[in-house]
Scaffold this active site. Structure first.
Site, PDB file in Angstrom:
ATOM      1  CG  LEU A   1      -1.934   0.844   1.307  1.00 28.67           C
ATOM      2  CD1 LEU A   1      -2.887   0.602   0.095  1.00 28.67           C
ATOM      3  CD2 LEU A   1      -2.852   0.949   2.464  1.00 28.67           C
TER       4      LEU A   1
ATOM      5  CB  VAL B   1      -7.925   6.602  -4.336  1.00 32.34           C
ATOM      6  CG1 VAL B   1      -7.079   5.315  -4.766  1.00 32.34           C
ATOM      7  CG2 VAL B   1      -8.842   6.965  -5.836  1.00 32.34           C
ATOM      8  CD  GLU B   2      -5.241   2.472  -2.305  1.00 28.66           C
ATOM      9  OE1 GLU B   2      -5.693   1.818  -1.424  1.00 28.66           O
ATOM     10  OE2 GLU B   2      -4.578   1.997  -3.255  1.00 28.66           O
ATOM     11  N   GLY B   3      -8.887   5.113   0.767  1.00 31.64           N
ATOM     12  CA  GLY B   3      -9.496   6.003   1.960  1.00 31.64           C
ATOM     13  C   GLY B   3      -9.579   7.486   1.792  1.00 31.64           C
TER      14      GLY B   3
END
Length: 821
Positions: A363, A489-491
């Site tokens: 990530l 995106v990604e939270g």
């Protein structure tokens, strides 16, 4: 809890020998009985100390909510480094400079100058967005030139340019991937998103690290040459910003009813999956359970990743979302009761339950590299394109670059652009140094995507009407609509800022917190050892807080004094610039570290105090990006004007950190909030307002930075590095603006000279002014369309409003004004 010093005092008081005993009136005790009495006394007092320690330990264990298995895995994933230095209050700019140097190989540079440039020429941003897809030629070129395999080693057919790349691998370096994505963003944001996914959080990278030999042999060559386009299915409808919650994505270990083969039966409903509509393989995040114990000790329950190819029985991929006006492929991945053999679990059965480790360690690149790269591209486009436009465009016969409001917006865009580029350079170097910093990657994602949005907003405000009319001439509108997508995106950034950064940071980066937490999680059978660890770490935390308090006070007073005596032009000396701002960042780091220590007064309640965590995330982000900006200056010093731009950026970052910390001190929550607030104010701002010296850049500096960004300069050259420039003879708005800038400026100088000297122009001057006027007239035009939709282009089409007009006139006797008159 008793401190170490208190314990020593107690021990000394119980071992003073016979003389001490006689003073208490026990003169008839024999030396032997006196010694036994003292030993008994010592045991009693030590028992009391241990009892107090145990009670405090149990109280802390009760206050702190249990750490889940997922949270425990997250605490052990990724790496810590410079982020820990900031939490300690003692970061070192020299260490940052010595350790991290972004670099790419000549082969990677060639790929940027050739293949990436060629791909950009195949992309017409307006056509892509209008048609909501790339041409077949562009898709084939991306596949043939291995744009989807930059991180795949050469042995599997990928580009594999850098032997020093991430994790000691053989793939394209992170710095090179970032530059590719940023350059694509200067021409087409949808291409940036499409190339980013396979080279960040995609099955390719996971396969390289964790795949079985059979999985690598089959999938990696097909991913490298683009035969299989990958996607990663993680987010479900109920996940929100907690992508790893895996709500509604369950699988159960079973044996196949016919063959007896071990596998899982899965049901899932994924959405927001980039590239899903065109993907040939999906990495699917599932929550695995094994109620019948069929795993037999090989693998575990929990987050598991499966690899499914398009066409897998029961798998549905194809329907699209349309995020705002974007064209990149994004859609759903669904299935009910889908049979998945163990051979399709990424890494095989032994990797069941290992998905969190895979996901978290990968990530860092998606959050910290790919998403900021889009903002870097936007920053370069705005400075290069809008900076030129502000000189080309005139209002009241004056270039709009001379207006104060334009100068303010331009300077903000430029300093935010420098901050974003600098942060990206350091982050890329960190990842290429075989690190996966979870906290810094979150800071980069939240800070850089937000700054990217601000940069484009400044550009939109400056370009005004030319920025809102869609068409080939508009090089910002699609970026303006794409950056809010990156922010989700990604939270979403709200969650990243107000929960994730400090929530992870305190547990992962504080020098003593991780061991203390581990002690609190030990089972009752190990309580004796747990208490010993807990007490030791607790004392370290207290000592750390005291050290930070006094360091914060002394640095605060020193920084205030150095600010007060500093000349407004001191920044022009590069050595003084670095020394001064490093001193300010050290002061702010000590302030931040003290505040982080005070957060422990909240116990488990901290995770619910999101306003506080958001402010601390702002401070941490500003401090990290401040160090990155100084790191960038140290590497690039010698560029004329870089001192002014760096000064502008640093002043803004220091003010951001100061205001965030001050707001935290004014609003410190919890039962001990008033006390913590007082301690924080005494430590961070010991002389009140006098020790809050940071202010916005002066108007003089703002005008200077704007001038550098809107006239030919080495600073503009720096921003133009890595942008797409169209070939000669091609109509391309941003390229044409950049090329027109020196001509328009030279013509303005001639016109000014003619007015001052009150003379007629020479033939050469007349031609120059005419050429500049023609360029201005062409470059301020916007696109006009005969037909806005395919329906409008149909023969005989009449717009509904005009149909209504015709119907109304049909009922009137007179239909023309002159007839009525």
């Amino acid at each position: 809890m008793l401190s170490t010093g208190t314990r020593r005092t107690i021990l000394r008081s119980t071992s003073r020998g016979p003389a001490a005993a006689s003073l208490t009136g026990s003169s008839n005790l024999t030396p032997s009985s006196t010694h036994n009495h003292q030993l008994e006394q010592r045991r009693t007092l030590l028992g009391l100390v241990h009892a107090i320690d145990k009670r405090v330990y149990r109280w802390a264990k009760g206050v702190l909510p249990p750490i889940s298995k997922t949270e425990n895995i997250a605490l052990g994933c990724g790496t810590i480094g410079f982020d820990r230095d900031i939490f300690s209050g003692k970061p070192s700019l020299q260490h940052l400079i010595d350790t991290y140097q972004p670099k790419i190989t000549p082969e990677e540079e060639s790929f940027l100058n050739n293949q990436v440039h060629t791909l950009c020429t195949l992309l017409n941003d307006h056509d892509v967005v209008t048609k909501k897809d790339f041409s077949r030629e562009a898709w084939d070129y991306m596949r043939d030139e291995k744009f989807f395999g930059m991180k795949i080693p050469k042995e599997w057919g990928g580009l594999g340019f850098s032997t020093e790349a991430e994790w000691g691998g053989l793939g394209f370096s992170t710095e090179a991937v970032s530059r590719v994505l940023a350059k694509l963003a200067t021409q087409c944001f949808d291409a940036n998103a499409t190339v980013a996914v396979p080279n960040s959080l995609g099955p390719g990278e996971l396969l390289v690290r964790y795949g079985t030999d059979d999985q690598k042999e089959y999938f990696l060559p097909r991913l490298a040459n683009g035969t299989l386009i990958p996607c990663f299915g993680l987010t479900g409808p109920h996940s929100g910003s907690d992508a790893t919650s895996l709500i509604g994505s369950d699988c159960v270990v079973q044996k196949h009813p016919v063959t007896g083969e071990l596998g899982v039966v899965a049901s899932f409903k994924k959405r927001y999956i980039t590239l899903a509509p065109v993907a040939g393989v999906v990495g699917l995040g599932l929550n695995l359970s094994d109620p019948d114990g069929l795993l037999g000790g090989v693998g575990e329950e929990g987050f598991t990743v499966a690899l499914l190819e398009r066409g897998h029985e029961g798998l549905r991929m194809g329907p699209r979302h349309i995020p705002l006006n974007a064209a990149f492929m994004n859609g759903t991945v669904e299935g009910e009761d889908v049979w998945i053999p163990m051979t399709s679990i990424l890494g095989g059965q032994e990797r069941c339950g290992f998905g969190w480790n895979m996901f978290v360690e990968c990530l860092a690149e998606g959050r910290g590299v790919s998403l900021p790269a889009g903002s870097i591209g936007a920053a370069r486009s705005v400075v290069a394109g809008v900076g030129a436009y502000s000189r080309v465009r005139k209002q009241f016969r004056v270039p709009i670059a001379e207006f104060g409001g334009i100068q303010e917006a331009m300077a903000k865009a430029g300093s935010d652009g420098l901050i974003t580029i600098a942060g990206g350079d350091v982050m890329n170097a960190i990842v290429d140094n075989h690190e996966a910093p979870m906290v810094i990657s979150s800071v980069m994602k939240q800070n850089c995507t937000e700054r990217g949005r601000r940069i484009v907003e400044c550009g939109m405000d400056i370009a005004a009407g030319s920025a809102i009319c869609r068409g080939d001439k508009n090089y910002m509108g699609n970026a303006y609509m794409s950056l809010p997508i990156a922010i989700t995106v990604e939270g979403a950034n709200i969650m990243t800022r107000s929960f994730q950064i400090i929530g992870q940071g305190l547990t992962r980066c504080h020098p003593h917190m991780a061991d203390l937490l581990k002690a609190l999680q030990l089972p009752p059978s190990e309580e004796k050892q747990a208490v010993k660890i807990f007490v030791k770490q607790f004392h370290k935390i207290v000592g750390h807080g005291v050290t930070n308090f006094f360091g914060s006070v002394s640095r605060g007073i020193g920084a205030t004094f150095s600010n007060a005596i500093r000349s407004k032009k001191a920044y022009k000396n590069g050595d003084d610039l670095l020394a001064f701002h490093e001193k300010q960042l050290l002061r702010l780091s000590a302030n931040f570290a003290l505040t982080a220590d005070l957060c422990f007064s909240l116990g488990g309640r901290l995770k619910f105090e999101e306003l506080l965590m958001g402010r601390l995330a702002d401070a941490l982000g500003a401090i990290y990006l401040g160090y990155a900006t100084l790191h960038h200056y140290n590497r690039r010093r010698g560029i004329d004007g870089l001192e002014a731009l760096t000064e502008h950026a640093m002043l803004r970052l220091e003010r951001e950190a100061q205001e965030a910390l001050y707001a935290a001190s004014e609003n410190f929550p919890g039962p001990l909030g008033p006390l913590a607030s007082t301690v924080m104010k005494m430590g961070c701002f010991p002389l009140g307002g006098l020790t809050r010296p940071y202010a916005d850049p002066s108007d003089t500096l703002t005008k200077e930075v704007s001038r550098l960004l809107t006239t030919p300069s080495e600073i503009r050259d720096m921003f133009e590095e890595g942008i797409y420039s169209a070939p000669d003879g091609t109509i391309h708005q941003m390229t044409d603006l950049i090329n027109a800038l020196p001509i328009c400026i030279e013509a303005d100088k001639v016109a000014t000279s003619l007015r001052r000297e009150k003379r007629e122009p020479t033939a050469e001057e007349t031609n120059l002014i005419a050429k500049a006027d023609a360029l201005r007239d062409a470059l301020i035009q916007v696109d006009v369309f005969e037909h806005a939709t395919a329906e409008e282009a149909q023969p005989g089409y009449v717009r509904p409003a005009l149909q209504g007009t015709e119907d109304r006139f049909a009922t009137l006797d007179k239909t023309v004004f002159r007839e009525a008159a």
